[in-house]
Every structure is written in C-alpha cells, then in structure tokens.
Write an enzyme that holds these catalytic residues in place. Structure first.
Site, short mmCIF file in Angstrom:
data_model
loop_
_atom_site.label_atom_id
_atom_site.label_comp_id
_atom_site.label_asym_id
_atom_site.label_seq_id
_atom_site.Cartn_x
_atom_site.Cartn_y
_atom_site.Cartn_z
N LYS A 1 0.84 -1.21 0.00
CA LYS A 1 0.00 0.00 0.00
C LYS A 1 0.88 1.26 0.00
CE LYS A 1 -3.88 -2.41 2.12
NZ LYS A 1 -4.70 -2.76 3.29
N GLN B 1 -4.64 -1.41 9.55
CA GLN B 1 -4.63 -2.74 8.94
C GLN B 1 -5.24 -3.77 9.89
OE1 GLN B 1 -3.75 -3.33 5.78
NE2 GLN B 1 -4.11 -5.52 5.91
N ASP C 1 -11.16 3.18 4.09
CA ASP C 1 -11.50 1.75 4.02
C ASP C 1 -13.01 1.56 3.91
OD1 ASP C 1 -9.62 -0.34 3.97
OD2 ASP C 1 -9.05 0.00 6.07
N1 GUN Z 1 -7.17 -6.63 6.14
C1 GUN Z 1 -7.55 -7.37 5.07
N2 GUN Z 1 -8.13 -6.58 4.14
C2 GUN Z 1 -8.13 -5.32 4.64
C3 GUN Z 1 -8.59 -4.08 4.13
O1 GUN Z 1 -9.15 -3.96 3.02
N3 GUN Z 1 -8.39 -3.01 4.96
C4 GUN Z 1 -7.81 -3.12 6.18
N4 GUN Z 1 -7.68 -2.02 6.90
N5 GUN Z 1 -7.37 -4.26 6.67
C5 GUN Z 1 -7.53 -5.36 5.90
#
Ligand code: GUN
Length: 288
Positions: A53, A97, A120
């Site tokens: 990311k 995350q 998100d």
């Molecule tokens: N863990 C797995 N997928 C995601 C996501 O799309 N966003 C976040 N913040 N954590 C994740």
C-alpha cells in the site's frame, strides 16, 4: 471452455495512471493527497499488504505515512495516533490494517477514525450510506471487484450472483454493490446448507471465504464469471509456499467464462481502490 482472465495488475496499472495525474492536479491546487497506514503486530501477510500500500502511494504521487506498533502496544497509544491524524490536514485517509491483536476492540478503533478520512469504508456511517446507495467510501476489495465487471463489459442486471463469505470487509459490502447493480444476490456462509447447489446457480460467483481452493470446477455453472477474493498460502505438497485463492483455479477455468487469478486478480485492485478513495477524500478537502 477456457475462461478469459480478469487481470488485476493490468487494470490496476491503467487506473493508477489516471490517479497519478489527479494527484498532480490536486498538488498544484495546494492539496497533496496523503494516506496514513497503521500496522499493529507482526502478522506476516499484513506486513506485506502494508508495504504494498505504501509503495503504491509513492508510485501514484500520494504522500504516505506508516506507523508500526509492537503486538502488545497499549490500545490508547493507537487511539492517540488516530486522534492526531484525524486533525492533520496533510492526511486525507487513515487505514488501520486488520486484523488487530486480540486485546484491541477493532470496532472501537475503526470508529475512532474521522468519517471523512475512513478510506476503508468500514465505519458505521459509511456502511449505512453504502446500504442506502448514498455517496460513501466503498470498501476497497469489493470496489475493486466491481471494476472488473465494468472493464469487461459484464452487465449485472438480472443476473444471479452468489457471494460466499459474509465478512464486513468483503462479503456484506460485495452483496450490497451487486444488488445495487441489479443482480439477485445470495450470500452463503459457514452455516449454509448445500453450498454447491447455490454456487451452481450463480452467473456471478464471488469467493471470499479464506479457505484454499474450496470452490472447485464442479461447483461452477458453465459460463459463470468467477471473482476469487481469497489469498491463501499453500501449506504442503509440491506448491508449498505459493499463493492460491479460494477457488481451485485449474478446474474452475475450464468451466467459467471469466476468472480472476491469484495472485494478480483482486489483490492489486484492492490497493488501486484504496488510492482511489484517498484521492476522492483529498478532492473533497480541496473543494471544501
Ligand atoms: N485486512 C484485510 N483486508 C483489509 C482491508 O481492506 N483493509 C484493512 N484495513 N485491513 C484489511
């Protein structure tokens, strides 16, 4: 029939080229888009996702900040950082995350993020807006999956869609987006009786279960479009260590009309749509 591949790397690159231009335009207006990513703990997969990311931000001209914490960090430390980032005008998106270590109340952490920075799309306001079909940040993985249909010219109107998995991150928002697009949606989960019978009805099949190769070719309707959200590491045998999806790709590709590979399908699109949401947030800030 051998299915056509829905290539998330190629589609992601195409979209990201436009994002770079948008980020430059915003920067010229004095608003450089910025994303803050918070990682708690040492989960190996989360470390890879967060690194990807942050790298994607750099390539798209988006400022990013990464905050990492030990697995036993006091939750208040993370709440304090979120409060600081909520007030920081350089930051337009905040991502924590998931999963978080067990001593965290994940819902409370997500709700601490300012709604305007919830790129998100996990906060209750966003979820409610998505349900009502109002403008919102669409959760990145289902948002990315929807882009495949658009790109391949696959209409969803009147189609039978089956989503396997009912998570807040993927299954539930995916079902909502498919429904808004005109599909008739069934959500299957661990208590579903006769999963195969449901899957065999699906014109559009989305697998978001988290179990390696659980959906096999004999569970897929000929000509179906298959979106594989799973990312699993193969534990044993000759392919041990490699990644695979929730769909058994080899048998599924002989039946489906379109299929996303793993890796290189939904994964890159999740990151692409995180960039899209961060830019959208920065655009809102620029026009506020
Ligand atoms: N863990 C797995 N997928 C995601 C996501 O799309 N966003 C976040 N913040 N954590 C994740």
């Amino acid at each position: 029939m051998t299915a056509q591949l829905l290539d998330g790397v190629a589609l992601g690159q195409k979209l990201r080229a436009g994002f770079k231009l948008k980020a430059e335009e915003l920067a010229a207006q004095g608003v450089r888009p910025g994303l803050a990513v918070i990682l708690v703990g040492e989960d190996a997969a989360s470390q890879v996702y967060v690194r990807n990311k942050v790298n994607a931000c750099a390539q798209a001209g988006i400022h990013s900040e990464k905050y990492t914490y030990a697995p036993d960090v006091a939750p208040q430390v993370v709440f304090d950082k979120i409060a600081e980032l909520n007030a920081d005008p350089k930051i337009h998106g905040i991502l924590v995350q998931l999963p978080l270590p067990g001593h965290f109340d994940a819902d409370a952490v997500l709700e601490a993020i300012a709604p305007a920075k919830d790129v998100d799309g996990f906060r209750a306001e966003n979820v409610g807006a998505l349900m009502q079909g109002q403008p919102c940040f669409i959760p990145c993985t289902p948002y990315g999956a929807m882009k495949f249909f658009e790109e391949a010219g696959i209409s969803l109107k009147g189609k039978e869609a089956v989503v396997v998995g009912r998570s807040n991150i993927v299954g539930k928002p995916m079902a909502m987006l498919l429904m808004h697009a005109g599909a008739t949606v069934t959500v299957c989960h661990s208590q579903t009786r006769d999963l195969k019978a449901h899957c065999l009805r699906a014109d559009i099949l989305v697998a978001a279960i988290g179990k390696a190769k659980m959906i096999t070719g004999d569970m897929i309707k000929p000509g179906a479009v298959v979106i594989d959200v799973g990312i699993n590491r193969i534990q044993e045998g000759p392919d041990a260590g490699k990644l695979c999806g929730d769909v058994d790709f080899e048998s599924a590709r002989e039946v489906a009309s379109f299929i996303t590979p793993v890796p290189g399908g939904v994964g890159p699109m999740t990151i692409t749509m995180l960039l899209a949401n961060t830019l959208e947030s920065a655009e809102r800030a620029a026009s506020a």
